[in-house]
Scaffold this motif. Sequence first.
Motif, PDB file in Angstrom:
ATOM      1  N   GLY A 134       4.828  -3.583  14.195  1.00 39.62           N
ATOM      2  CA  GLY A 134       6.188  -3.590  13.651  1.00 39.62           C
ATOM      3  C   GLY A 134       6.224  -3.152  12.196  1.00 39.62           C
ATOM      4  O   GLY A 134       7.122  -2.411  11.788  1.00 39.62           O
ATOM      5  N   ALA A 135       5.241  -3.585  11.415  1.00 38.07           N
ATOM      6  CA  ALA A 135       5.181  -3.188  10.005  1.00 38.07           C
ATOM      7  C   ALA A 135       4.943  -1.692   9.865  1.00 38.07           C
ATOM      8  O   ALA A 135       5.464  -1.051   8.943  1.00 38.07           O
ATOM      9  N   ALA A 136       4.138  -1.119  10.767  1.00 40.76           N
ATOM     10  CA  ALA A 136       3.886   0.328  10.728  1.00 40.76           C
ATOM     11  C   ALA A 136       5.154   1.108  11.055  1.00 40.76           C
ATOM     12  O   ALA A 136       5.410   2.173  10.493  1.00 40.76           O
ATOM     13  N   LEU A 137       5.963   0.579  11.960  1.00 39.20           N
ATOM     14  CA  LEU A 137       7.212   1.254  12.328  1.00 39.20           C
ATOM     15  C   LEU A 137       8.217   1.263  11.185  1.00 39.20           C
ATOM     16  O   LEU A 137       8.988   2.211  11.030  1.00 39.20           O
ATOM     17  N   THR A 138       8.238   0.205  10.393  1.00 43.27           N
ATOM     18  CA  THR A 138       9.285   0.048   9.369  1.00 43.27           C
ATOM     19  C   THR A 138       8.796   0.332   7.957  1.00 43.27           C
ATOM     20  O   THR A 138       9.564   0.153   7.022  1.00 43.27           O
ATOM     21  N   VAL A 139       7.531   0.742   7.805  1.00 44.26           N
ATOM     22  CA  VAL A 139       7.020   0.993   6.455  1.00 44.26           C
ATOM     23  C   VAL A 139       7.818   2.131   5.809  1.00 44.26           C
ATOM     24  O   VAL A 139       8.156   3.122   6.449  1.00 44.26           O
ATOM     25  N   GLY A 140       8.158   1.948   4.570  1.00 41.02           N
ATOM     26  CA  GLY A 140       8.913   2.968   3.853  1.00 41.02           C
ATOM     27  C   GLY A 140      10.408   2.778   3.928  1.00 41.02           C
ATOM     28  O   GLY A 140      11.155   3.412   3.175  1.00 41.02           O
ATOM     29  N   ASP A 159       0.831  -1.212   0.000  1.00 38.65           N
ATOM     30  CA  ASP A 159       0.000   0.000   0.000  1.00 38.65           C
ATOM     31  C   ASP A 159       0.863   1.259   0.000  1.00 38.65           C
ATOM     32  O   ASP A 159       0.483   2.275  -0.586  1.00 38.65           O
ATOM     33  N   PHE A 160       2.010   1.180   0.662  1.00 38.75           N
ATOM     34  CA  PHE A 160       2.910   2.340   0.673  1.00 38.75           C
ATOM     35  C   PHE A 160       3.503   2.577  -0.706  1.00 38.75           C
ATOM     36  O   PHE A 160       3.620   3.718  -1.157  1.00 38.75           O
ATOM     37  N   GLU A 161       3.849   1.491  -1.399  1.00 40.88           N
ATOM     38  CA  GLU A 161       4.495   1.627  -2.700  1.00 40.88           C
ATOM     39  C   GLU A 161       3.544   2.171  -3.765  1.00 40.88           C
ATOM     40  O   GLU A 161       3.952   2.971  -4.607  1.00 40.88           O
ATOM     41  N   ASP A 162       2.273   1.743  -3.739  1.00 44.56           N
ATOM     42  CA  ASP A 162       1.351   2.219  -4.779  1.00 44.56           C
ATOM     43  C   ASP A 162       0.558   3.459  -4.361  1.00 44.56           C
ATOM     44  O   ASP A 162      -0.313   3.917  -5.113  1.00 44.56           O
TER      45      ASP A 162
END
Length: 218
Positions: free
Chosen positions: A145-151, A71-74
């Motif tokens: 954890g995914a929210a912390l490292t997104v991007g 979702d971050f990439e698109d």
Amino acid sequence: MIALLLRDLRLAVRAGGGFGLGLAFFLIVIVLVPFGVGPDKTVLEPIAPGILWVAALLSCLLSLDRIFALDFEDGSLALLATSPLPLEAASVTKAVAHWLTTGLPLTLAAPALGVLLHMQTEAYGYLTLSLALGTPALSIIGTFGAALTVGLKRGGLLLSLLVLPLYVPTLVFGAEAVRRGSEAMDATTPFVMLAGITFGAFALLPFASGAALRVNLK
């Protein structure tokens, strides 16, 4: 939230969405264990609860980086941040979608795979209940954890390092509940602790995930 949940489920089922990846990894680990430690029942039976829980934990970990990364990439995550749906609610929805596509299949498949490890028949119900109580906690902790490292580029390793210590209490009480069940002991305490971890994680971590997403999207 329902529309977002259905969208995530559709994406998970499609090729590349990760559905079945955790289940396949879980199956491979359980099949390989008897080759590594030997097929002797007296060896496999005592370690079966721990092996099944460790395999389930690693299988959940395998798909965590997909929760927000696509979702971050698109750009969908940025649009989601501007929608009326709070990011806290979006985090809960993402965790539920992850559990439905990873934790639930593991919970349903684990008793069948327990046969390969000569797990005692009395422990099957305890294994299913412990995974049903514990795997939602793995999903919501992983969402944080995914929210912390997104991007972050190559953030998968960092995500694992952040999440694994938080998984330890769930692993300990989950395996302990199954072990007590296999030995005909009272497993009320580990089940209560598992439920407490899950409900506590769902009560607190969505707010932390929402805050982390806002920081990473700035």
